[in-house]
Design a protein around this motif. Structure first.
Motif, PDB file in Angstrom:
ATOM      1  N   TYR A   1       0.834  -1.207   0.000  1.00  0.00           N
ATOM      2  CA  TYR A   1       0.000   0.000   0.000  1.00  0.00           C
ATOM      3  C   TYR A   1       0.866   1.254   0.000  1.00  0.00           C
ATOM      4  O   TYR A   1       0.623   2.201  -0.768  1.00  0.00           O
ATOM      5  CB  TYR A   1      -0.900  -0.032   1.236  1.00  0.00           C
ATOM      6  CG  TYR A   1      -1.925   1.069   1.327  1.00  0.00           C
ATOM      7  CD1 TYR A   1      -3.068   1.052   0.528  1.00  0.00           C
ATOM      8  CD2 TYR A   1      -1.786   2.109   2.250  1.00  0.00           C
ATOM      9  CE1 TYR A   1      -4.025   2.048   0.636  1.00  0.00           C
ATOM     10  CE2 TYR A   1      -2.744   3.108   2.366  1.00  0.00           C
ATOM     11  CZ  TYR A   1      -3.856   3.072   1.556  1.00  0.00           C
ATOM     12  OH  TYR A   1      -4.812   4.065   1.666  1.00  0.00           O
ATOM     13  N   VAL A   2       1.892   1.269   0.835  1.00  0.00           N
ATOM     14  CA  VAL A   2       2.763   2.445   0.924  1.00  0.00           C
ATOM     15  C   VAL A   2       3.663   2.555  -0.306  1.00  0.00           C
ATOM     16  O   VAL A   2       3.744   3.611  -0.946  1.00  0.00           O
ATOM     17  CB  VAL A   2       3.602   2.396   2.213  1.00  0.00           C
ATOM     18  CG1 VAL A   2       4.619   3.535   2.233  1.00  0.00           C
ATOM     19  CG2 VAL A   2       2.704   2.466   3.444  1.00  0.00           C
ATOM     20  N   VAL A   3       4.347   1.457  -0.654  1.00  0.00           N
ATOM     21  CA  VAL A   3       5.294   1.487  -1.775  1.00  0.00           C
ATOM     22  C   VAL A   3       4.581   1.819  -3.083  1.00  0.00           C
ATOM     23  O   VAL A   3       5.085   2.610  -3.900  1.00  0.00           O
ATOM     24  CB  VAL A   3       6.031   0.143  -1.870  1.00  0.00           C
ATOM     25  CG1 VAL A   3       6.843   0.060  -3.169  1.00  0.00           C
ATOM     26  CG2 VAL A   3       6.937  -0.064  -0.662  1.00  0.00           C
ATOM     27  N   ASN A   4       3.409   1.245  -3.296  1.00  0.00           N
ATOM     28  CA  ASN A   4       2.703   1.453  -4.565  1.00  0.00           C
ATOM     29  C   ASN A   4       1.911   2.754  -4.610  1.00  0.00           C
ATOM     30  O   ASN A   4       1.240   3.042  -5.610  1.00  0.00           O
ATOM     31  CB  ASN A   4       1.761   0.278  -4.831  1.00  0.00           C
ATOM     32  CG  ASN A   4       2.517  -1.000  -5.125  1.00  0.00           C
ATOM     33  OD1 ASN A   4       3.624  -0.961  -5.665  1.00  0.00           O
ATOM     34  ND2 ASN A   4       1.940  -2.131  -4.754  1.00  0.00           N
ATOM     35  N   SER A   5       1.992   3.560  -3.557  1.00  0.00           N
ATOM     36  CA  SER A   5       1.295   4.849  -3.604  1.00  0.00           C
ATOM     37  C   SER A   5       1.919   5.803  -4.623  1.00  0.00           C
ATOM     38  O   SER A   5       1.314   6.834  -4.946  1.00  0.00           O
ATOM     39  CB  SER A   5       1.254   5.493  -2.219  1.00  0.00           C
ATOM     40  OG  SER A   5       2.533   5.891  -1.786  1.00  0.00           O
ATOM     41  N   ASP A   6       3.098   5.456  -5.170  1.00  0.00           N
ATOM     42  CA  ASP A   6       3.646   6.285  -6.257  1.00  0.00           C
ATOM     43  C   ASP A   6       2.811   6.161  -7.522  1.00  0.00           C
ATOM     44  O   ASP A   6       2.993   6.930  -8.472  1.00  0.00           O
ATOM     45  CB  ASP A   6       5.111   5.940  -6.536  1.00  0.00           C
ATOM     46  CG  ASP A   6       5.323   4.521  -7.049  1.00  0.00           C
ATOM     47  OD1 ASP A   6       4.376   3.703  -7.026  1.00  0.00           O
ATOM     48  OD2 ASP A   6       6.463   4.215  -7.460  1.00  0.00           O
ATOM     49  N   ASP A   7       1.843   5.220  -7.521  1.00  0.00           N
ATOM     50  CA  ASP A   7       0.958   5.040  -8.664  1.00  0.00           C
ATOM     51  C   ASP A   7      -0.492   5.381  -8.315  1.00  0.00           C
ATOM     52  O   ASP A   7      -1.388   5.126  -9.092  1.00  0.00           O
ATOM     53  CB  ASP A   7       1.040   3.591  -9.164  1.00  0.00           C
ATOM     54  CG  ASP A   7       0.513   3.419 -10.578  1.00  0.00           C
ATOM     55  OD1 ASP A   7       0.737   4.316 -11.419  1.00  0.00           O
ATOM     56  OD2 ASP A   7      -0.121   2.379 -10.860  1.00  0.00           O
ATOM     57  N   PHE A   8      -0.712   5.984  -7.134  1.00  0.00           N
ATOM     58  CA  PHE A   8      -2.068   6.351  -6.730  1.00  0.00           C
ATOM     59  C   PHE A   8      -2.510   7.617  -7.453  1.00  0.00           C
ATOM     60  O   PHE A   8      -1.788   8.612  -7.496  1.00  0.00           O
ATOM     61  CB  PHE A   8      -2.136   6.643  -5.222  1.00  0.00           C
ATOM     62  CG  PHE A   8      -2.200   5.419  -4.351  1.00  0.00           C
ATOM     63  CD1 PHE A   8      -2.337   4.147  -4.872  1.00  0.00           C
ATOM     64  CD2 PHE A   8      -2.140   5.549  -2.970  1.00  0.00           C
ATOM     65  CE1 PHE A   8      -2.392   3.030  -4.052  1.00  0.00           C
ATOM     66  CE2 PHE A   8      -2.201   4.449  -2.131  1.00  0.00           C
ATOM     67  CZ  PHE A   8      -2.330   3.184  -2.673  1.00  0.00           C
ATOM     68  N   ILE A   9      -3.709   7.566  -7.994  1.00  0.00           N
ATOM     69  CA  ILE A   9      -4.398   8.763  -8.466  1.00  0.00           C
ATOM     70  C   ILE A   9      -5.694   8.858  -7.693  1.00  0.00           C
ATOM     71  O   ILE A   9      -6.518   7.938  -7.734  1.00  0.00           O
ATOM     72  CB  ILE A   9      -4.695   8.726  -9.972  1.00  0.00           C
ATOM     73  CG1 ILE A   9      -3.404   8.713 -10.771  1.00  0.00           C
ATOM     74  CG2 ILE A   9      -5.565   9.923 -10.370  1.00  0.00           C
ATOM     75  CD1 ILE A   9      -3.607   8.564 -12.263  1.00  0.00           C
ATOM     76  N   PHE A  10      -5.873   9.956  -6.967  1.00  0.00           N
ATOM     77  CA  PHE A  10      -7.150  10.174  -6.306  1.00  0.00           C
ATOM     78  C   PHE A  10      -8.090  10.793  -7.326  1.00  0.00           C
ATOM     79  O   PHE A  10      -7.898  11.926  -7.740  1.00  0.00           O
ATOM     80  CB  PHE A  10      -7.016  11.095  -5.094  1.00  0.00           C
ATOM     81  CG  PHE A  10      -8.243  11.058  -4.249  1.00  0.00           C
ATOM     82  CD1 PHE A  10      -9.396  11.689  -4.677  1.00  0.00           C
ATOM     83  CD2 PHE A  10      -8.273  10.357  -3.061  1.00  0.00           C
ATOM     84  CE1 PHE A  10     -10.565  11.628  -3.933  1.00  0.00           C
ATOM     85  CE2 PHE A  10      -9.428  10.289  -2.308  1.00  0.00           C
ATOM     86  CZ  PHE A  10     -10.570  10.929  -2.743  1.00  0.00           C
ATOM     87  N   ARG A  11      -9.107  10.028  -7.722  1.00  0.00           N
ATOM     88  CA  ARG A  11     -10.029  10.456  -8.766  1.00  0.00           C
ATOM     89  C   ARG A  11     -11.184  11.258  -8.173  1.00  0.00           C
ATOM     90  O   ARG A  11     -11.881  10.811  -7.269  1.00  0.00           O
ATOM     91  CB  ARG A  11     -10.588   9.231  -9.490  1.00  0.00           C
ATOM     92  CG  ARG A  11     -11.690   9.587 -10.480  1.00  0.00           C
ATOM     93  CD  ARG A  11     -12.438   8.360 -10.956  1.00  0.00           C
ATOM     94  NE  ARG A  11     -13.693   8.757 -11.578  1.00  0.00           N
ATOM     95  CZ  ARG A  11     -14.052   8.476 -12.828  1.00  0.00           C
ATOM     96  NH1 ARG A  11     -13.252   7.775 -13.602  1.00  0.00           N
ATOM     97  NH2 ARG A  11     -15.223   8.874 -13.294  1.00  0.00           N
ATOM     98  N   ASN A  12     -11.388  12.449  -8.676  1.00  0.00           N
ATOM     99  CA  ASN A  12     -12.621  13.206  -8.491  1.00  0.00           C
ATOM    100  C   ASN A  12     -12.770  14.116  -9.708  1.00  0.00           C
ATOM    101  O   ASN A  12     -12.323  15.263  -9.701  1.00  0.00           O
ATOM    102  CB  ASN A  12     -12.624  14.014  -7.189  1.00  0.00           C
ATOM    103  CG  ASN A  12     -13.572  13.441  -6.152  1.00  0.00           C
ATOM    104  OD1 ASN A  12     -14.018  12.308  -6.271  1.00  0.00           O
ATOM    105  ND2 ASN A  12     -13.889  14.216  -5.131  1.00  0.00           N
ATOM    106  N   THR A  13     -13.381  13.578 -10.757  1.00  0.00           N
ATOM    107  CA  THR A  13     -13.608  14.361 -11.964  1.00  0.00           C
ATOM    108  C   THR A  13     -14.724  15.371 -11.724  1.00  0.00           C
ATOM    109  O   THR A  13     -15.427  15.328 -10.712  1.00  0.00           O
ATOM    110  CB  THR A  13     -14.007  13.439 -13.122  1.00  0.00           C
ATOM    111  OG1 THR A  13     -15.274  12.835 -12.806  1.00  0.00           O
ATOM    112  CG2 THR A  13     -12.967  12.343 -13.353  1.00  0.00           C
ATOM    113  N   PHE A  14     -14.924  16.265 -12.673  1.00  0.00           N
ATOM    114  CA  PHE A  14     -16.044  17.199 -12.562  1.00  0.00           C
ATOM    115  C   PHE A  14     -17.369  16.441 -12.468  1.00  0.00           C
ATOM    116  O   PHE A  14     -18.265  16.832 -11.714  1.00  0.00           O
ATOM    117  CB  PHE A  14     -16.061  18.164 -13.752  1.00  0.00           C
ATOM    118  CG  PHE A  14     -15.022  19.239 -13.662  1.00  0.00           C
ATOM    119  CD1 PHE A  14     -15.214  20.342 -12.841  1.00  0.00           C
ATOM    120  CD2 PHE A  14     -13.846  19.158 -14.391  1.00  0.00           C
ATOM    121  CE1 PHE A  14     -14.261  21.338 -12.739  1.00  0.00           C
ATOM    122  CE2 PHE A  14     -12.883  20.150 -14.306  1.00  0.00           C
ATOM    123  CZ  PHE A  14     -13.078  21.241 -13.481  1.00  0.00           C
TER     124      PHE A  14
END
Length: 308
Positions: free
Chosen positions: A135-148
């Motif tokens: 979870y921590v290591v792969n957070s370099d690939d996290f995108i928090f999605r909130n489109t319009f």
């Protein structure tokens, strides 16, 4: 004496159990920490849920149901349920608890963004739970999605129940996104802007940025249409809280945002951070707003009109 709303973000979704023994993970501990924070002076408690057995973030409304009624019964605090959840959740997962309980407030990220904590992995040699390292290591690939479209859907679906929002703005562009929804009539004054600094992926924790964010908000919204608050991650938490209060803003503390009470010293509880915030505010001639005063400032519907 001017009144300052203290929000307390009790557990969040990014800090992991390995990082602090004080981080509340079970419904019982989340309830205890929320109640203690309210007794210490927090008018708003900002709430996520965790899988009790592992501490992993979850949007499961059945887990929220194990602590929300306890908090409501034992405090008058404004209950603020996340719609952020974690970057690993779908929009529907993130909304499930808020849709079920129709709280007075929900948090709402005002745009999509990178959201990362992977540098923390270098400081950890032993992990308490199997899920944590990935979870921590792969957070370099996290995108928090909130489109319009996502934001409009959340505003409309929860707004029908009279829920208002902690509009979380992690960068200047998020303020412009909020202005867009204000122009569309999906956000109405008085609204609550939470300016956030120091998250990897958002605006940096530089005091010049705080000044610029506040000036931009004033220009976009007009000074009388909104209330504003500040949180900053990690070691920036208390300095930014102090500066925000000096500028006439409200403040947010809690173990979601920082695990520390002072440099290199872990906090023992959320209430400890609330108590420190209260002492700092008192030195500046401020008092913590009561939940009733916070409701009046933010135009909230009241706890009796929720499904908690």
């Amino acid at each position: 004496m001017s009144k300052v709303i203290i929000s307390c973000a009790v557990t969040g979704a990014m800090h992991i159990p390995t990082m602090s023994d004080a981080l509340p993970l079970t419904p019982e501990h989340i309830a205890e920490e929320s109640i203690a924070a309210a007794e210490a002076g927090a008018a708003i408690v900002h709430l996520h849920a965790r899988v009790p057995e592992t501490g992993a973030p979850t949007g499961d409304p059945d887990i929220f149901a194990r602590f929300l009624p306890v908090i409501k019964q034992r405090t008058d605090a404004v209950i603020n349920i996340t719609t952020g959840g974690s970057p690993a959740m779908t929009v529907q997962d993130r909304l499930s608890a808020a849709t079920r309980f129709k709280p007075e407030m929900c948090s709402l990220n005002m745009g999509s963004m990178n959201f990362a904590i992977f540098p923390a992995a270098r400081r950890i040699s032993e992990w308490k739970q199997d899920w944590e390292r990935d979870y921590v290591v792969n957070s370099d690939d996290f995108i928090f999605r909130n489109t319009f479209r996502d934001i409009a859907y959340i505003l409309q679906s929860l707004g029908e129940a009279g829920t208002k929002f902690e509009h979380e703005c992690y960068d200047v562009g998020h303020l412009y996104n909020l202005a867009h929804f204000l122009d569309r009539g999906l956000v109405k004054p008085p609204f609550f802007v939470q300016m956030i600094f120091g998250i990897l992926g958002g605006i940096g924790a530089d005091l010049d940025n705080l000044m610029f964010m506040k000036q931009t908000a004033d220009r976009l919204f007009g000074k009388d249409s909104f209330q504003w608050s500040v949180l900053a991650a990690g070691r920036h938490q208390m300095p930014f809280m102090t500066q925000a209060a000096l500028m006439g803003g409200h403040v947010r503390v809690g173990l979601e945002d920082s695990l520390f009470i002072e440099p290199r010293k872990l906090a023992t509880s959320n209430a400890q951070q609330v108590e420190k915030a209260r002492r700092i505010l008192a030195e500046m001639g401020h008092e913590p707003a009561t939940p009733a005063e916070a409701r009046a400032m933010l135009g909230l519907k009241g706890g009796d009109r929720t499904a908690i």
